[in-house]
Structure formats: structure tokens, C-alpha cells
Design a protein around this motif. Structure first.
Motif, PDB file in Angstrom:
ATOM      1  N   GLY A  87       0.518  -1.223  -0.373  1.00 37.34           N
ATOM      2  CA  GLY A  87      -0.004   0.187  -0.122  1.00 37.34           C
ATOM      3  C   GLY A  87       0.718   1.705   0.130  1.00 37.34           C
ATOM      4  O   GLY A  87       0.295   2.696  -0.325  1.00 37.34           O
ATOM      5  N   ALA A  88       1.844   1.423   0.212  1.00 33.42           N
ATOM      6  CA  ALA A  88       3.113   2.418   0.571  1.00 33.42           C
ATOM      7  C   ALA A  88       3.114   2.978  -0.729  1.00 33.42           C
ATOM      8  O   ALA A  88       3.062   3.560  -0.964  1.00 33.42           O
ATOM      9  CB  ALA A  88       3.885   2.207   1.484  1.00 33.42           C
ATOM     10  N   GLU A  89       3.388   2.442  -1.949  1.00 30.62           N
ATOM     11  CA  GLU A  89       3.223   2.530  -3.015  1.00 30.62           C
ATOM     12  C   GLU A  89       2.173   3.140  -3.033  1.00 30.62           C
ATOM     13  O   GLU A  89       2.112   3.589  -4.863  1.00 30.62           O
ATOM     14  CB  GLU A  89       3.612   1.519  -3.731  1.00 30.62           C
ATOM     15  N   TYR A  90       0.865   2.436  -2.917  1.00 33.00           N
ATOM     16  CA  TYR A  90      -0.237   3.219  -3.455  1.00 33.00           C
ATOM     17  C   TYR A  90      -0.471   5.134  -3.458  1.00 33.00           C
ATOM     18  O   TYR A  90      -1.676   4.990  -2.616  1.00 33.00           O
ATOM     19  CB  TYR A  90      -1.809   2.496  -3.751  1.00 33.00           C
ATOM     20  N   LEU A  91       0.491   4.961  -2.592  1.00 31.15           N
ATOM     21  CA  LEU A  91       0.234   6.953  -1.648  1.00 31.15           C
ATOM     22  C   LEU A  91      -0.574   7.543  -2.318  1.00 31.15           C
ATOM     23  O   LEU A  91      -1.581   8.575  -2.733  1.00 31.15           O
ATOM     24  CB  LEU A  91       1.415   7.408  -0.790  1.00 31.15           C
ATOM     25  N   ASN A  92       0.816   8.157  -3.842  1.00 34.43           N
ATOM     26  CA  ASN A  92      -0.188   9.261  -4.510  1.00 34.43           C
ATOM     27  C   ASN A  92      -1.269   8.526  -5.313  1.00 34.43           C
ATOM     28  O   ASN A  92      -2.245   9.474  -5.192  1.00 34.43           O
ATOM     29  CB  ASN A  92       0.838   9.106  -5.429  1.00 34.43           C
ATOM     30  N   VAL A  93      -1.826   7.284  -5.667  1.00 34.41           N
ATOM     31  CA  VAL A  93      -2.482   7.410  -6.397  1.00 34.41           C
ATOM     32  C   VAL A  93      -4.064   7.355  -5.296  1.00 34.41           C
ATOM     33  O   VAL A  93      -5.195   7.441  -5.398  1.00 34.41           O
ATOM     34  CB  VAL A  93      -2.821   5.374  -6.978  1.00 34.41           C
ATOM     35  N   MET A  94      -4.132   6.771  -3.761  1.00 37.53           N
ATOM     36  CA  MET A  94      -5.186   6.852  -2.902  1.00 37.53           C
ATOM     37  C   MET A  94      -5.553   8.081  -2.286  1.00 37.53           C
ATOM     38  O   MET A  94      -7.051   9.133  -2.705  1.00 37.53           O
ATOM     39  CB  MET A  94      -4.556   5.551  -1.607  1.00 37.53           C
ATOM     40  N   TYR A  95      -3.643   9.092  -2.379  1.00 40.80           N
ATOM     41  CA  TYR A  95      -4.504  10.343  -2.181  1.00 40.80           C
ATOM     42  C   TYR A  95      -5.624  11.075  -3.201  1.00 40.80           C
ATOM     43  O   TYR A  95      -6.452  11.886  -2.682  1.00 40.80           O
ATOM     44  CB  TYR A  95      -3.054  12.020  -2.171  1.00 40.80           C
ATOM     45  N   LEU A  96      -5.364  10.494  -4.718  1.00 36.82           N
ATOM     46  CA  LEU A  96      -6.121  11.055  -5.874  1.00 36.82           C
ATOM     47  C   LEU A  96      -7.502  10.859  -5.613  1.00 36.82           C
ATOM     48  O   LEU A  96      -8.297  11.586  -6.140  1.00 36.82           O
ATOM     49  CB  LEU A  96      -5.059  10.794  -6.992  1.00 36.82           C
TER      50      LEU A  96
END
Length: 333
Positions: A87-96
Motif C-alpha cells: 500500500g505504501a506505493e499507492y500513496l499518490n493514487v490513494m491521495y488523488l
């Protein structure tokens, strides 16, 4: 398939109450803040800027404590990462996306912040873990997005449980079959997206850091990762490396099962919900992605160009375009 790259470089209400009770802000779970190396307008400069982000846990039926990253409100959107990813790698995707969706990213067993165990290292068990996450969250229906091995987990999920709990589904750059059988024609190999004819030697190359020749593994994913040619990608990868410590022996256990599965029958016969496929010009299995599009009725195919960071890591290298395209697909009637 990312650990090598790093080496080189009552019921629903009760379930919801349980999920809320175990909720914890990400910065509390990790015990520290994190400052991203690149300041990018529209994205957090520090982890603490993403105030809505939580890291939560649940325990599977076979006793494994799995972590999941969670943010936002709205329609549920569940991401399943690829091999060694988290999940750490998805941080930008999650934020948006968290501005419009209830976004959940599962850390598979032996990956990310989930428990490391020496059992259950099969794609079918990963699919069962996904089903149990749904039950834990009380999700009757949701949209799902699987990247790399995460797409295989979704294919296994559909094979085992059908699509009744799936609203729409997204697959990002996963071959229908990584392994090419000796009796296949070249067209069969390309349609399957197969990149190796020797599963054991491929696994060795992906878990030891030994660069394989193209007769063993025909892949440019390693080179595409090590380019680190996107500030968004630099941010998310630096964050993942700072907070997640993978164990290659634990990760290795699922690889043979992953490599040798052939999902073409599931893809062509069982996927009966609105589908989007994301890939790019640098994909190892672009022909295979086109085959998936051809056999799933009314599916969408998104092929990112070189300028759009069209490789295996497109969602993380170009998160603004990816999340916009994904949102557009999910909101189509």
C-alpha cells in the motif's frame, strides 16, 4: 515483481464496527512522519499531509494478520498490489482518489505490513484473503483494480467466487500466462503474454538479482523500474523503502504458483462485468493485453505512450493521468 528492482536499486454492522474500532492513522502505525523527496503540486509533501490515511488490520480464517491501507469516503474501490508490492506505493493514487472514493489497498500476506508466514503461498489463498477482507469490511459490492500479480489474484477470485460482488474491474499489465509451454505456437505465446519458458530460472532471476538473458526471461520491467524517471514514482518508492522491509524468502514462496498459472479460460469465460485494461508501449505483454481486451465483451483498453510513462509501473509513474482515466471508467453508466 518488484523486490528484485529494489535489490538493484451480527453481520455487516458488526464487521463495520470492528473495522472502525481497529482504525489507526498511518503516521501513528508507522511511528514517524515522512517527507517526500519531490514537492509536487496537488500531492502531499509529507505523510502527515495525508490526514485521512489509515493503516488497519484483520485476521484471516487461517490465522494471518493482514494490513490494509484505507482513505476516503464514497463508493468502495479496492486495489490488489503485485508481487512484493504494498500500500505504501499507492500513496499518490490513494491521495488523488480518496477525494471521491473509499479507497482500500490490501497488503497481501508476506508483503508490506502484513504478517509473514510459511503457509498459504498460493494465488487461490490470496483470493480467499481478498474475499475475507471484503467480509471484514462488510462490502457487498465494490470496484476492484489488480496490478501485475494482483490481476491474477482477481482472476482467481472470479474463478472461485464469481463476479456477484464486483461492480467494475480493472486489470493493469498482467499476462494471462507468464509461462510459455513448449508446444505453443508463437501466436499462442504472444496472446498469452508469456515471457518465460523456464519457471525456476525466472524465479531465480527475480529473487537473486541475477540479470537473465532473453532466452530465459524476455522482460524490460527491470530496466523500466531502475530508470526512476518519474518524480511521482521516486516519491512513492522512497516512502515504500522507508517503511516496508520485505523478506525475499517469504516472497519467493508464491512465485512458482504465480508463474505457472494460465488464466485464459477465466478471462475469456468468467469476466462478465465492465472491464478496463491498462498497459503501455513498454509492456512485456502488450499483445497479451490486447488479447484480454478482445475476449472480454465491451472492455476498454488503455495503452499509455512513452511520454505517458507506458510501462509496468504506469499507475505510479503517472498517477494524475491514471486516476483520471480510472475515475472516468468507473463513472461511466
Amino acid at each position: 515483481m518488484r523486490h528484485l528492482f529494489r535489490l538493484a536499486a451480527g453481520g455487516i454492522s458488526l464487521l463495520l464496527c470492528s473495522a472502525l474500532a481497529s482504525a489507526a492513522p498511518a503516521i501513528t502505525v508507522l511511528g514517524k512522519d515522512f517527507t517526500f523527496p519531490n514537492k509536487i503540486e496537488g500531492l502531499p509533501a509529507k505523510l502527515s499531509d495525508f490526514k485521512d490515511l489509515q493503516i488497519n488490520h484483520f485476521t484471516t480464517s487461517d490465522g494471518v494478520k493482514l494490513a490494509y491501507w484505507e482513505a476516503g469516503k464514497g463508493k468502495p474501490l479496492v486495489f490488489i498490489p503485485g508481487w512484493s508490492a504494498n500500500g505504501a506505493e499507492y500513496l499518490n493514487v490513494m491521495y488523488l482518489l480518496s477525494k471521491q472514493y473509499h479507497v482500500v489497498v490490501l497488503d497481501p500476506r508476506n508483503q508490506g505490513l502484513s504478517q509473514h508466514v510459511d503457509y498459504g503461498s498460493r494465488i487461490s489463498r490470496f483470493a480467499a484473503d481478498l474475499k475475507e477482507l471484503n467480509e471484514h469490511l462488510g462490502l457487498k459490492k465494490a470496484d476492484y483494480c489488480g496490478w501485475s500479480m494482483g490481476a491474477s489474484v482477481l482472476w482467481s477470485y472470479i474463478d472461485l467466487y464469481g463476479t456477484k460482488s464486483i461492480n467494475k474491474v480493472v486489470f493493469i499489465d498482467e499476462p494471462p500466462s507468464i509461462y510459455s509451454h513448449a508446444d505453443w505456437t508463437e501466436k499462442e505465446r504472444q496472446d498469452a503474454g508469456a515471457i518465460t519458458s523456464d519457471a525456476e530460472r525466472m524465479i531465480d532471476s527475480f529473487t537473486s538479482g541475477k540479470a537473465p538473458n532473453k532466452m530465459i526471461v524476455d522482460s524490460q520491467a527491470f530496466q523500466r523500474f531502475t530508470l526512476m524517471d518519474s518524480p511521482y514514482f521516486q516519491n512513492s518508492e522512497n516512502f515504500a523503502q522507508a517503511v516496508v522491509k520485505n523478506n525475499i524468502d517469504d516472497l519467493k514462496r508464491v512465485m512458482f504458483d504465480h508463474v505457472t498459472n494460465d488464466w485464459r479460460d477465466v478471462i475469456s469465460k468468467r469476466v462478465d462485468v465492465p472491464t478496463a485494461i491498462f498497459t503501455g508501449v513498454y509492456s512485456d505483454s502488450l499483445t497479451g493485453q490486447r488479447w484480454i481486451h478482445s475476449v472480454i465483451p465491451n472492455s476498454e483498453l488503455h495503452v499509455y505512450s512513452a511520454k505517458e510513462q507506458g510501462d509496468h509501473f504506469l499507475a505510479f509513474k503517472n498517477p494524475f493521468k491514471f486516476t483520471a482515466d480510472l475515475d472516468n471508467f468507473l463513472n461511466k453508466p
